[in-house]
Write a protein that holds these residues in place. Structure first.
Motif, PDB file in Angstrom:
ATOM      1  N   GLN A 192      37.844  43.563  45.842  1.00  0.00           N
ATOM      2  CA  GLN A 192      38.856  43.668  46.883  1.00  0.00           C
ATOM      3  C   GLN A 192      40.238  43.633  46.247  1.00  0.00           C
ATOM      4  OE1 GLN A 192      38.472  41.807  50.488  1.00  0.00           O
ATOM      5  NE2 GLN A 192      36.319  42.309  50.694  1.00  0.00           N
ATOM      6  N   GLN A 193      41.200  44.243  46.917  1.00  0.00           N
ATOM      7  CA  GLN A 193      42.547  44.336  46.368  1.00  0.00           C
ATOM      8  C   GLN A 193      43.134  42.968  46.057  1.00  0.00           C
ATOM      9  OE1 GLN A 193      45.380  46.587  48.674  1.00  0.00           O
ATOM     10  NE2 GLN A 193      47.060  46.013  47.373  1.00  0.00           N
ATOM     11  N   ALA A 194      42.948  42.003  46.919  1.00  0.00           N
ATOM     12  CA  ALA A 194      43.517  40.669  46.700  1.00  0.00           C
ATOM     13  C   ALA A 194      42.961  40.036  45.429  1.00  0.00           C
ATOM     14  CB  ALA A 194      43.249  39.772  47.901  1.00  0.00           C
ATOM     15  N   ALA A 195      41.673  40.184  45.186  1.00  0.00           N
ATOM     16  CA  ALA A 195      41.058  39.626  43.971  1.00  0.00           C
ATOM     17  C   ALA A 195      41.583  40.345  42.741  1.00  0.00           C
ATOM     18  CB  ALA A 195      39.538  39.734  44.046  1.00  0.00           C
ATOM     19  N   ILE A 232      44.574  41.846  42.386  1.00  0.00           N
ATOM     20  CA  ILE A 232      45.957  41.423  42.164  1.00  0.00           C
ATOM     21  C   ILE A 232      46.003  40.002  41.624  1.00  0.00           C
ATOM     22  CG2 ILE A 232      48.214  41.021  43.265  1.00  0.00           C
ATOM     23  CD1 ILE A 232      47.306  44.007  42.991  1.00  0.00           C
ATOM     24  N   ASP A 233      45.113  39.138  42.086  1.00  0.00           N
ATOM     25  CA  ASP A 233      45.076  37.750  41.619  1.00  0.00           C
ATOM     26  C   ASP A 233      44.836  37.669  40.120  1.00  0.00           C
ATOM     27  OD1 ASP A 233      45.300  34.960  42.320  1.00  0.00           O
ATOM     28  OD2 ASP A 233      43.161  34.813  41.785  1.00  0.00           O
ATOM     29  N   MET A 234      44.101  38.645  39.552  1.00  0.00           N
ATOM     30  CA  MET A 234      43.871  38.678  38.102  1.00  0.00           C
ATOM     31  C   MET A 234      45.179  38.825  37.332  1.00  0.00           C
ATOM     32  SD  MET A 234      40.495  41.173  37.877  1.00  0.00           S
ATOM     33  CE  MET A 234      41.078  41.819  36.348  1.00  0.00           C
ATOM     34  N   THR A 291      53.331  33.889  40.240  1.00  0.00           N
ATOM     35  CA  THR A 291      53.994  35.183  40.164  1.00  0.00           C
ATOM     36  C   THR A 291      53.120  36.191  39.441  1.00  0.00           C
ATOM     37  OG1 THR A 291      56.070  36.299  39.592  1.00  0.00           O
ATOM     38  CG2 THR A 291      55.226  34.693  38.004  1.00  0.00           C
ATOM     39  N   LEU A 292      53.409  37.445  39.622  1.00  0.00           N
ATOM     40  CA  LEU A 292      52.694  38.511  38.945  1.00  0.00           C
ATOM     41  C   LEU A 292      53.375  38.755  37.599  1.00  0.00           C
ATOM     42  CD1 LEU A 292      51.270  41.615  40.653  1.00  0.00           C
ATOM     43  CD2 LEU A 292      52.257  41.767  38.374  1.00  0.00           C
ATOM     44  N   ARG A 293      52.647  38.494  36.526  1.00  0.00           N
ATOM     45  CA  ARG A 293      53.155  38.698  35.162  1.00  0.00           C
ATOM     46  C   ARG A 293      51.937  38.937  34.288  1.00  0.00           C
ATOM     47  NH1 ARG A 293      57.538  34.881  32.148  1.00  0.00           N
ATOM     48  NH2 ARG A 293      58.599  35.383  34.097  1.00  0.00           N
ATOM     49  N   ALA A 294      51.663  40.203  33.965  1.00  0.00           N
ATOM     50  CA  ALA A 294      50.423  40.512  33.262  1.00  0.00           C
ATOM     51  C   ALA A 294      50.591  41.648  32.264  1.00  0.00           C
ATOM     52  CB  ALA A 294      49.339  40.873  34.260  1.00  0.00           C
TER      53      ALA A 294
END
Length: 163
Positions: free
Chosen positions: A36-39, A41-43, A53-56
């Protein structure tokens, strides 16, 4: 993909992890389709300064060119020029451009300094940095992100027994 390529991808990710405040580092480019999209993005999220925050950063094999030469009867040397891309994502926010610039520069310097990529390469060309769409960023899920691509070619030699 061979085990060697996985080993080299892991070595590249290990170099990235030496950079302070790097965030999430994945030694592969994950595929969002099976989850799923949420899972997905959580990565790509981590905690920085007490805030999620999103930092990958992701590492992906792009292909390679091979050149062979005979070194003895029954043996050849293959030089592999292996192309890699490191993708950088950082959530866009107030005054995040300077943070992103510092991180991209620190990652490029770390990769350039790790000439053997943890003993998996003879050397590699200096890192090339690109900001697609003139640095306008991308949307990952519902988050606008700074985005960069760091590419380089690693040189590996292998001696093979031939018939």
């Amino acid at each position: 993909m061979t085990a060697f390529l996985n080993t080299q991808g892991d070595a590249i990710a290990a170099v990235l992890r030496t950079v302070a405040d790097i965030g999430v580092v994945l030694s592969t480019q994950p595929n969002p389709a099976p989850m799923q999209q949420a899972a997905f993005i959580d990565m790509f999220t981590t905690e920085v300064g007490g805030t999620r925050t999103l930092r990958a950063w992701t590492v992906q094999y792009l292909g390679e060119q091979r050149h062979r030469s005979a070194i003895a009867i029954g043996a050849t040397k293959t030089v592999r020029e292996i192309d890699w891309i490191v993708r950088a994502h950082l959530a866009w926010g107030v005054d995040t451009e300077s943070t992103f610039r510092f991180l991209v520069d620190d990652v490029a310097k770390a990769l350039d300094a790790a000439v053997s990529l943890g003993g998996t390469a003879l050397d590699h060309v200096p890192v090339r940095v690109a900001m697609p769409a003139q640095g306008a960023g991308i949307v990952l899920g519902d988050t606008l992100c700074h985005y960069a691509e760091l590419t380089f070619t690693a040189k590996v030699e292998q001696t093979l027994t031939t018939s």
